[in-house]
Scaffold this active site. Sequence first.
Site, short mmCIF file in Angstrom:
data_model
loop_
_atom_site.label_atom_id
_atom_site.label_comp_id
_atom_site.label_asym_id
_atom_site.label_seq_id
_atom_site.Cartn_x
_atom_site.Cartn_y
_atom_site.Cartn_z
N GLU A 454 0.82 -1.22 0.06
CA GLU A 454 -0.13 -0.10 0.01
C GLU A 454 0.76 1.09 -0.24
OE1 GLU A 454 -3.32 0.08 2.66
OE2 GLU A 454 -4.27 -1.90 1.70
C1 FAD Z 1 3.37 -9.46 0.66
C2 FAD Z 1 2.64 -8.49 -0.39
C3 FAD Z 1 1.45 -8.29 -0.75
C4 FAD Z 1 1.12 -7.65 -1.86
N1 FAD Z 1 -0.25 -7.32 -2.17
C5 FAD Z 1 -0.65 -7.00 -3.08
C6 FAD Z 1 -2.26 -7.11 -3.79
O1 FAD Z 1 -2.99 -7.72 -3.19
N2 FAD Z 1 -2.44 -6.22 -4.81
C7 FAD Z 1 -1.57 -5.68 -5.60
O2 FAD Z 1 -1.91 -5.27 -6.45
N3 FAD Z 1 -0.30 -5.49 -5.14
C8 FAD Z 1 0.06 -6.05 -3.95
N4 FAD Z 1 1.44 -6.05 -3.44
C9 FAD Z 1 2.32 -5.06 -4.23
C10 FAD Z 1 2.89 -3.88 -3.32
O3 FAD Z 1 2.03 -2.95 -3.40
C11 FAD Z 1 4.05 -3.33 -4.21
O4 FAD Z 1 5.20 -4.57 -3.66
C12 FAD Z 1 4.40 -1.95 -3.94
O5 FAD Z 1 3.60 -1.12 -4.73
C13 FAD Z 1 5.99 -2.00 -4.36
O6 FAD Z 1 6.29 -2.24 -5.46
P1 FAD Z 1 7.68 -2.91 -5.72
O7 FAD Z 1 7.57 -4.21 -4.88
O8 FAD Z 1 7.68 -3.55 -7.41
O9 FAD Z 1 8.88 -2.03 -5.57
P2 FAD Z 1 9.43 -1.02 -6.59
O10 FAD Z 1 8.22 -0.29 -7.16
O11 FAD Z 1 10.29 -1.61 -7.35
O12 FAD Z 1 10.06 -0.03 -5.50
C14 FAD Z 1 11.30 -0.42 -5.03
C15 FAD Z 1 11.71 0.68 -3.90
O13 FAD Z 1 12.07 1.92 -4.68
C16 FAD Z 1 11.26 2.92 -4.02
N5 FAD Z 1 10.62 3.83 -4.99
C17 FAD Z 1 10.00 3.61 -6.06
N6 FAD Z 1 9.97 5.01 -6.91
C18 FAD Z 1 10.19 5.76 -6.07
C19 FAD Z 1 10.28 7.21 -6.03
N7 FAD Z 1 9.75 7.87 -7.22
N8 FAD Z 1 10.90 7.98 -4.97
C20 FAD Z 1 11.32 7.31 -4.00
N9 FAD Z 1 11.27 5.86 -3.83
C21 FAD Z 1 10.65 5.26 -4.85
C22 FAD Z 1 9.97 2.22 -3.24
O14 FAD Z 1 9.54 2.92 -2.16
C23 FAD Z 1 10.92 0.91 -2.89
O15 FAD Z 1 11.42 1.10 -1.53
C24 FAD Z 1 2.19 -6.80 -2.44
C25 FAD Z 1 3.10 -6.96 -2.10
C26 FAD Z 1 3.73 -7.56 -1.18
C27 FAD Z 1 5.18 -7.76 -0.93
#
Ligand code: FAD
Length: 771
Positions: A454
Amino acid sequence: MSIFLILLVAVLIVFGVPDIRRSLISKPVFRVFKKILPPMSATEREAMEAGDVWWDGELFSGRPDWFKLLNTKPHGFSAEEQAFIDGPLEELLAMLDDFKINTEGHDLPPEVWAHLRKHRFFAMIIGKEYGGLDFSATANSHIVSRIATRSLSAAVTVMVPNSLGPGELLTHYGTMEQKEHWLPALAKGDEIPCFALTGPEAGSDAGGIPDTGVVCKGTFNGEEVVGIKLNWSKRYITLAPVATVLGLAFKLYDPEQLLGEQEEIGITCALIPTSHDGVEIGDRHLPLMQAFMNGTTYGKDVFIPLDWIIGGVKYAGKGWRMLVECLSAGRGISLPALATATGHNVQRFTGAYAFVRQQFGLPIGKFEGVQEAMGRIGGLNYSIESMRRLTLTALDEGYSPSVITAMTKYHMTEMGRQVLNDGLDVHAGKGIQMGPLNYLASNYMGIPISITVEGANILTRNLMIFGQGATRCHPYVLAEMEAAANPDEEAGLRNFDQLLIKHIGFAVSNTFASLWHGLTGARFANAPVGGETIRYYQQLSRMSRALALCADVSMLTMGGDLKRKEMISARLGDVLSHLYIGSAILKRFEDDGRQVADLPFVHYAMQLQLHLIGQAFRGFFKNFPNPWLGRLLSVLVFPWGNRYDKPADAHAQAIADSMMEPGVLRDRHTFLSYWKDDEEDVTGHMELAFTHMVANIELFKKVYKAQKQGVLDSNLNGDALVQAAVAEEVISTEEGEKLAVAERLRLRAIAVDSFAAEAMKSGRYQTQPLR
Ligand SMILES: Cc1cc2nc3c(=O)[nH]c(=O)nc-3n(C[C@H](O)[C@H](O)[C@H](O)COP(=O)(O)OP(=O)(O)OC[C@H]3O[C@@H](n4cnc5c(N)ncnc54)[C@H](O)[C@@H]3O)c2cc1C
């Protein structure tokens, strides 16, 4: 003197005569303002405008109205909510065994799934007319938090359908037919929902999802209809492996213009039964060994009818706005509830363990090093609970506060992480050896989950809190942006001119007030109460002025670049967040009836918030792109230097002592923590060991003293020690009976699990009897 008068008259004419002011000041500023405005995509604009401003607006105004805050009342429970909490919730908690859930079958047991369905745990946000529970945000948070103190996997399973997803989207935007079709079945748990936004190429940047829907003709139920051909690849989707209905976000295109003139329609959400042709539910992920269902889903050229779009065709392309609007509520409840569970549990059981675990004849909680960690645990848990309550008050008043929920999600999960680290340090080996006797480790492993979902925390802190806060909470900036975007330039300029005058007045008053409060130590700043907390209100009022000043100077000097200067803007976001947490702490103290016993917690928590505000400003001034301006701002805000120290040691010590005392305060501060009234369960056992040791501490002291003096063998413990103490008349027979019970409880409370090596090879974690 005469030159001064001439200058004054000139300024009055320039600012006082609208036509002169408009052409000499407002018009040039208007042009510059239009140029420096950060370029904003439609998606960003929608996200920016979604949600409400509440107490965050007051904090940004430089003059928070404390009476307004104190006059809002926290929500209680309805009779129905209370009955649910006392009944089905308590029954559920007694059924949960987190270690078994995470090691045997890697799923909730069938009887737990059945209980969740039967009692409509998945329907807390569904309206009663559809068979849902329609609970308040306060009840929802209480229920999820309490479950999370018992099992993170169970809490996530309950939390997801009650957060952003099909239930909420249907409630807000669904057509009548969609609501009547889906909501009763979701309420009963006959349908299990999941919501899929994230994919391999789009996580944080969810607006950039590559999944597509193309409007076209196709066959559905044997008839040719206009529908959508979908292609998607999603991952990390909670509940996907067991879902019967998939909420899907994709980008909608209409190349043949079957719906209208627009070819690129935008992000759209649809509800698709997982049994529909072509829907693939992939394998499960293993999120930090937690057993809740999480996995992948794919679809290639899957055709769906148009009326599966949530809200129907009129909501095609409105998906991003729908998601952002709904996110505000869920983000303020679900993940913060997990952090609350951590805070309550760690405070309760670390207090108990720090007393039960003795070294050199003293409870470890009496050593200053341990007290420092315990002070942080108690102080942060007080802050976590305060923040939870304040945000829930806003949600239950009907607000959808986007900046506040972003701050709540970020800071509560970060504070939870800190509390858990401290809790683990105090437990040392006992916290590390996993098994049924470890009540911290599963939560410790799972905490990064709440940091990530989230809105991953780094992004939330750096982009969302100040990025949205600066425009939404600032009294004039959003209106000025709207004026600048007005296609009727003349009308835009007129509007802008009015706003600019007010904005200049605002900036000038913040500059003088910051310096005045800095010079006087904020002794004349407003506060709604007297007594021990008055100075905190005054300091928060002072820092609110400083934030308003620094935000204006940053926006003026950096304009659109501020968006990229995340390290600068995030520090201002930190100031706003700590002002919010500080307000929450002070309000909780008032709402709880100003309990004297809470003062060490309030002092610790408030001193920490002010210290963190000071640190954020220190970094902001030091790294400000224009060093001279940075120094000037620093002098205006802290003319006598930045004096917000870390919390005093005495408060940490007082907190540690009260954490090791059974009774009302401990129960009040950890009321969400579940412990089973059963000696066989580790939580019930720890409670019993703690209370028996406290009750018999004088006997323990007598025996330890005799050991030190050589009257008793210093290597003895357990029954042998008690028998020797009675034989040597160190204690009476009657005292010996009491001590024997307490000593047996103590030995088991400090025990950890060990497993038969052969059983481990086969993946069976049958714990060994204690020796
Ligand atoms: C256990 C679990 C349950 C989940 N459940 C769902 C679900 O039910 N439905 C769903 O749709 N998604 C779900 N997610 C997805 C979750 O919302 C994403 O993991 C999250 O949005 C982050 O995306 P990412 O993991 O690809 O990280 P990335 O987008 O690759 O980000 C990597 C890092 O970079 C940082 N970052 C990225 N862009 C910026 C910026 N512009 N400025 C500063 N920092 C930045 C992020 O904060 C993070 O620390 C789930 C994830 C997990 C792990």
